[in-house]
Design a protein around this motif. Sequence first.
Motif, PDB file in Angstrom:
ATOM      1  N   GLN A   1     -10.735  18.111   3.907  1.00 54.78           N
ATOM      2  CA  GLN A   1     -12.026  17.583   3.468  1.00 54.78           C
ATOM      3  C   GLN A   1     -12.206  17.785   1.956  1.00 54.78           C
ATOM      4  O   GLN A   1     -12.740  16.912   1.272  1.00 54.78           O
ATOM      5  CB  GLN A   1     -13.159  18.265   4.233  1.00 54.78           C
TER       6      GLN A   1
ATOM      7  N   HIS B   1     -10.267  15.148   0.149  1.00 55.44           N
ATOM      8  CA  HIS B   1     -10.960  13.859   0.274  1.00 55.44           C
ATOM      9  C   HIS B   1     -12.162  13.797  -0.661  1.00 55.44           C
ATOM     10  O   HIS B   1     -12.391  12.775  -1.327  1.00 55.44           O
ATOM     11  CB  HIS B   1     -11.382  13.639   1.723  1.00 55.44           C
ATOM     12  N   GLN B   2     -12.935  14.862  -0.751  1.00 56.75           N
ATOM     13  CA  GLN B   2     -14.106  14.902  -1.627  1.00 56.75           C
ATOM     14  C   GLN B   2     -13.697  14.796  -3.098  1.00 56.75           C
ATOM     15  O   GLN B   2     -14.339  14.102  -3.879  1.00 56.75           O
ATOM     16  CB  GLN B   2     -14.917  16.184  -1.401  1.00 56.75           C
ATOM     17  N   SER B   3     -12.636  15.513  -3.488  1.00 54.05           N
ATOM     18  CA  SER B   3     -12.210  15.459  -4.885  1.00 54.05           C
ATOM     19  C   SER B   3     -11.660  14.086  -5.229  1.00 54.05           C
ATOM     20  O   SER B   3     -11.841  13.598  -6.344  1.00 54.05           O
ATOM     21  CB  SER B   3     -11.178  16.538  -5.188  1.00 54.05           C
ATOM     22  N   TYR B   4     -10.992  13.430  -4.287  1.00 58.66           N
ATOM     23  CA  TYR B   4     -10.504  12.069  -4.525  1.00 58.66           C
ATOM     24  C   TYR B   4     -11.676  11.110  -4.721  1.00 58.66           C
ATOM     25  O   TYR B   4     -11.651  10.272  -5.613  1.00 58.66           O
ATOM     26  CB  TYR B   4      -9.636  11.606  -3.354  1.00 58.66           C
ATOM     27  N   ARG B   5     -12.708  11.249  -3.900  1.00 60.91           N
ATOM     28  CA  ARG B   5     -13.881  10.372  -4.031  1.00 60.91           C
ATOM     29  C   ARG B   5     -14.584  10.596  -5.361  1.00 60.91           C
ATOM     30  O   ARG B   5     -15.011   9.647  -6.010  1.00 60.91           O
ATOM     31  CB  ARG B   5     -14.853  10.615  -2.884  1.00 60.91           C
ATOM     32  N   SER B   6     -14.707  11.848  -5.794  1.00 60.69           N
ATOM     33  CA  SER B   6     -15.388  12.115  -7.065  1.00 60.69           C
ATOM     34  C   SER B   6     -14.556  11.616  -8.236  1.00 60.69           C
ATOM     35  O   SER B   6     -15.109  11.101  -9.209  1.00 60.69           O
ATOM     36  CB  SER B   6     -15.693  13.597  -7.213  1.00 60.69           C
TER      37      SER B   6
ATOM     38  N   ARG C   1     -12.531   9.061  -8.132  1.00 62.28           N
ATOM     39  CA  ARG C   1     -12.668   7.605  -8.088  1.00 62.28           C
ATOM     40  C   ARG C   1     -14.000   7.167  -8.702  1.00 62.28           C
ATOM     41  O   ARG C   1     -14.067   6.168  -9.414  1.00 62.28           O
ATOM     42  CB  ARG C   1     -12.564   7.125  -6.636  1.00 62.28           C
ATOM     43  N   LEU C   2     -15.061   7.934  -8.469  1.00 60.77           N
ATOM     44  CA  LEU C   2     -16.365   7.626  -9.049  1.00 60.77           C
ATOM     45  C   LEU C   2     -16.318   7.732 -10.562  1.00 60.77           C
ATOM     46  O   LEU C   2     -16.842   6.870 -11.270  1.00 60.77           O
ATOM     47  CB  LEU C   2     -17.428   8.562  -8.483  1.00 60.77           C
TER      48      LEU C   2
ATOM     49  N   ASP D   1     -14.511   4.739 -11.853  1.00 57.80           N
ATOM     50  CA  ASP D   1     -15.336   3.539 -11.733  1.00 57.80           C
ATOM     51  C   ASP D   1     -16.405   3.483 -12.822  1.00 57.80           C
ATOM     52  O   ASP D   1     -16.724   2.405 -13.329  1.00 57.80           O
ATOM     53  CB  ASP D   1     -16.010   3.477 -10.366  1.00 57.80           C
TER      54      ASP D   1
END
Length: 43
Positions: A2, A5-10, A12-13, A16
């Motif tokens: 988890q 996954h959280q660090s990948y999402r941040s 990516r943000l 972006d």
Amino acid sequence: MQTIHQSYRSMRLVLDLNWDRALYLATIAAALWAGSVIGSVLQ
């Protein structure tokens, strides 16, 4: 898992939100390069 996954999402943000800054830097670098090429041809 988890945390990964959280660090990948941040990450990516961040990418972006800041991709346009990279585009600005690339445009400025291209303009400086083109100016130096034109300047060296005209000398």
